[in-house]
Design an enzyme around this catalytic site. Sequence first.
Site, mmCIF file in Angstrom:
data_model
loop_
_atom_site.group_PDB
_atom_site.id
_atom_site.type_symbol
_atom_site.label_atom_id
_atom_site.label_comp_id
_atom_site.label_asym_id
_atom_site.label_seq_id
_atom_site.Cartn_x
_atom_site.Cartn_y
_atom_site.Cartn_z
ATOM 1 N N GLY A 609 0.832 -1.147 0.186
ATOM 2 C CA GLY A 609 0.290 0.100 0.125
ATOM 3 C C GLY A 609 0.759 1.301 -0.009
ATOM 4 O O GLY A 609 2.157 1.311 -0.106
ATOM 5 N N GLU A 635 1.970 9.702 -0.446
ATOM 6 C CA GLU A 635 2.532 10.820 -0.004
ATOM 7 C C GLU A 635 3.958 11.047 0.006
ATOM 8 O O GLU A 635 4.729 11.708 -0.307
ATOM 9 C CB GLU A 635 1.604 11.211 1.260
ATOM 10 C CG GLU A 635 2.083 12.242 1.975
ATOM 11 C CD GLU A 635 1.979 13.544 1.287
ATOM 12 O OE1 GLU A 635 2.543 14.505 1.460
ATOM 13 O OE2 GLU A 635 0.944 13.545 0.517
ATOM 14 N N ASP A 750 -4.622 12.420 16.473
ATOM 15 C CA ASP A 750 -5.356 11.594 15.044
ATOM 16 C C ASP A 750 -5.598 10.278 15.601
ATOM 17 O O ASP A 750 -5.250 9.256 14.813
ATOM 18 C CB ASP A 750 -4.732 11.699 14.188
ATOM 19 C CG ASP A 750 -5.238 11.254 12.735
ATOM 20 O OD1 ASP A 750 -6.323 11.458 12.677
ATOM 21 O OD2 ASP A 750 -4.588 11.132 11.868
#
Length: 914
Positions: A609, A635, A750
Site C-alpha cells: 500500500g 504521499e 489523530d
Amino acid sequence: MTMDYFLFLCGFLLPVVVAVEETLMDTKWATTELAWTAHPETGWEEVSGYDDAMNPIRTYQVCNVRELNQNNWLRSDYVPRKDVLRVYVEMKFTVRDCNSIPNIPGSCKETFNLFYYESDGDTATASSPFWMENPYVKVDTIAPDEIFSMLESGRVNTKIRSFGPLSRSGFYLAFQDLGACMSLISVRTPTGAEATSLVIAPGTCVPSALELSVPLKLYCNGDGEWMVPVGSCTCAAGFEPAMKDTQCQACSPGTFKSKQGEGFCAPCPPNSLTGAGAASVCSCRAGFYRADNDPPDSACTTVPSPPRSVISSVNETSVLLEWSEPRDAGGREDLLYNVICKKCLSGRGVCSRCDDNVHMAPRRLGLTQTRVAVSNLQAHTQYSFEIQAVNGVSNKSPYAPQASAVNITTNQAAPSAVPTVHLMGATASTMSLSWLPPEHPNGIILDYEIKYHQRDQDQDQDQGEAISHTVTAQRSSARIEGLRPGTLYLVQVRARTVAGYGGYSGPADFSTNLQSDPEKSIQEQLPLIVGSATAGLVFIIAVVVIAIVCLRKQRSGSESEYTEKLQQYITPGMKVYIDPFTYEDPNEAVREFAKEIDISCVKIEEVIGAGNAHGGRTARHFQAIPLRNFTLSGEFGEVCRGRLKLPGRREIVVAIKTLKAGYTERQRRDFLSEASIMGQFDHPNIIRLEGVVTKSRPVMIVTEFMENGALDSFLRLNDGQFTVIQLVGMLRGIAAGMKYLSDMNYVHRDLAARNILVNSNLVCKVSDFGLSRFLEDDATDPTYTSSLGGKIPIRWTAPEAIAYRKFTSASDVWSYGIVMWEVMSYGERPYWDMSNQDVINAVEQDYRLPPPMDCPTALHQLMLDCWVKERNLRPKFSQIVNTLDKLIRNAASLKVITSTQSGASQPLLDRCVP
C-alpha cells in the site's frame, strides 16, 4: 461540434518539414581510440574487439558488480547537430545475466541509463558538467531483450531512442551504469530517418470555447505531411454553439448551461431565475434553496411544513410519540425528523433541555420514521416534546425548522436501582453496610430492603436459588447481625416507594471476620494509619516547596535552562516525550532515537500500500527485488512487506515505509520525524520501530509487521465474527497504549481505528505518529477538514480542539471514545453520512452517537464519559484501562445490552434547535 471546424478556426501556420537522414556519429567504423571521458576512472574501460565480420571495433565495458553503490558515467565527444531538430541514437550492446555471476550482492543490475547534454561548443571537461541528472537530460533507461550467461556467447541487443527538439549547436551523449556487467559495442546517431518522427503544432480554441479532455494539436511527420489530429473544442459553461458550430454565443437571460459541452442553453429550473446572459447556474428565488449536493440543473426547493397530528401515549416514565407527515415536504424526498425533549418546572412555565439520561429509540435526530419511544423520564414531571421536520435544505434557511409540540406529564414509577453497596466494617457476626440512594427515586423512599445469603450456598443448591434473608432499613445504611464468622456473603439492596420496589443493586461479596477484637484491629491498623498520614504530609510539603521555588524563578525573570532535548523525569523511571522539532538539526534527533540499519540487511518482498496502510491487500508483487529498482508512490512513498536480518539476530518480517525519489530536505525531515517520535516509545501496544535507513537510497523507516493491517478495515472484513470479550480486549490494548503515551506527555491528535494496527494474535497497537504534525499540508483526504487554518479529523476530534486547537490527552480520550464506537460497530463510519459541519453542529447541541447494535450498556456509558463536553471531567486513560479490566473480569456485566440500534441514512440537519 466537429473538430474540423475548430481546427480551421485555430489559425494554424505550420512550416513544411522535410525528412532528411544524416548520420552525425557512428563509432562502428572508428579505427583509433575513441577516448571518451569516463568517471570515475575505475568504471567504464575502452577495449578493442571484432564484430561478426571480424572487423576491428572499439567498445566500452564495465563490470563492477561486486562493489555496492555503483555510479559510473561515460560521455561521448562533442557532436555538432548540423541544424537538425531531432536525433536518434542506435545502441548495440550486450548484458550479462546477474544470476550467472557467483557471490555478488543484491545490487547487480541489468540496465543502464542514456543521457544527453546540449552545448554551443566543445566545452566539457573531466568535472564539468557535473556527473548527475540535471544538467544532463535523461532520455530513457535501457534494458536488453536478451542477456547472456558465462557459458554462452554475448547476445547483441540493438535499441533506438530519440530526443529533441535541439536548440544549441551540438550535444554530448552520456551513459550511466548503476551496477551492470555489460559492453557498449557501437553508438550511431542518425537524424530524420524515421518517417514516424512527429513535430507537434499546438492549436487554439475560438473565444468562449475550451479544449476537451486533451490539448488541441496536429503532428507533422518526417515526410512533411500533416497527420494525427488530436483533441477538440466545445463551448464553455454559459455558452452554446452557433453559426454552424464555428462560434460560441452566450446564453440569453432566463436560460443557462451548467457544463462545458455540445449542448444548448435551457430555461431556468422551477423556483430559480437569472437576469444576465452567459449564466452557468440560475439563482434560487427568495425562500427557496438548493442543497450542497444538488446539481445546478435541479429545481430550487424549500423547507417542509411542520409534522401533523402528534399523539402521545404515556406509560409511567416512558412515552410513545407518533405523528403524520407534513402537508408540504418542500418539494424534496429527503425528509427527516428531529425530536427535541424539554423538561419543564411545574407551574413556572420554564423548560430546559433534557439531559443525556433520557433515551430515545431509534434515536433523537435524523429519524426516517414517524414514531419514537422515549424512556428514562422522571416520575411526576412535565415534559415538552418538539417534533421538527427537516430536509436537505433546512440548513440553508435562516429560520428554525418548523415543529409541532406536545406536552405530557409522567406517572408514578418505582425507583431506579440502588448503586453499589459498600462495607463500612465487619466483626465475626456482624457487617455494617452503606449505599447511595437511587439516582431516580421517582417519589419519597419509604425504606430499603437488604437481601443476603451465604456465598457457598450457590454451589450447595442443586435446584432453585440459594436461601436468602432480608432485613429493612429506614436510612441508607444498616447493620446485619447473627452472621457466621469468616463467611463470605452476597448482599443486594433495593429501595421502595408507594409505587413499589425498584431494582436491586449489583451483587456484592463481603466477608465477616474470623474473630472479634476491635481493640486489636485498631492496634494492627495503627502503624498503617500513621505511615499513610506521614507520607501524605511529606507529599504536601514537597508540593509547597516546588511551588515556592517555581514562583521565585518566575519573579526573578531568570530563564530556565530546561530544553526539550533533555531527557526529563516527572517521577523516577517516567521518561517524558521529546519533540524532535525542537532540535536545531533534525538529523540529530534521528540519530538519538532511531537505530541506523545497513541497507544490505533489508529485503523487500511485496508492496502492500501507500501512506500509512499496513498489511492490507497487495498492490503489487515483487520477488526479492533489488532496492534500486524500487518504484515509489503515495504521499511519502510506498509501504512494503519485507525481511530484516540483523547480525546475530534471527530474520524477522517487517513493514518498510519508503521516501520517494526527488524529495526536498523538508520532506526528508518530515518523513524521518515519525521515526524520531516512534523511537522514543517502548510498549507492547505501540508499534515498534526497528530502525531507519538514511545512508542509502531510498530512505526507509522499518517497523514491526502487523499481519491484519488497519483496525477499521479488519473489522469490516470480519463483521460479527468476534465475541464481546475479544472486542473489549482490543479496546483494552488500545487504551493501555494511549495510557503509556499520555504518561509520557505525548498527545496523538489523530487517534482513530484507521491508525490502529492489528497483528495475527489480535493485539492492537497505536501507530501513525507523523501525520498529526503535518495535517496542515494534507489537502486531499476528506477525513481532514480545515479549521482555523489547519486540517483536523472532525469526526474523531474533541470540540475544544476543533474550535481552539486545544489538543491534550483529554482530547485524545474523546477520540478514544469514537474508536470504541468504531470497534463495537465493526468499522462503521462515525456519524454515518453526515457532513463534517453537521457533525460539529450536532456535537455542539449535545448530540452523541447512539450505542451500536448489541453493544453492552457499560461500554456505551464509557463512550459517553469520554464525550463529556467539559474536558476536565473526562476519564483518564488509566481509569479507562481499570474500567475495561473490571469488565473483562466480570463478563456478566457485558451481557446487559442496550436495545437501541445504530445507523443513520441521512445527515442530521438540526442546526437551529433552540
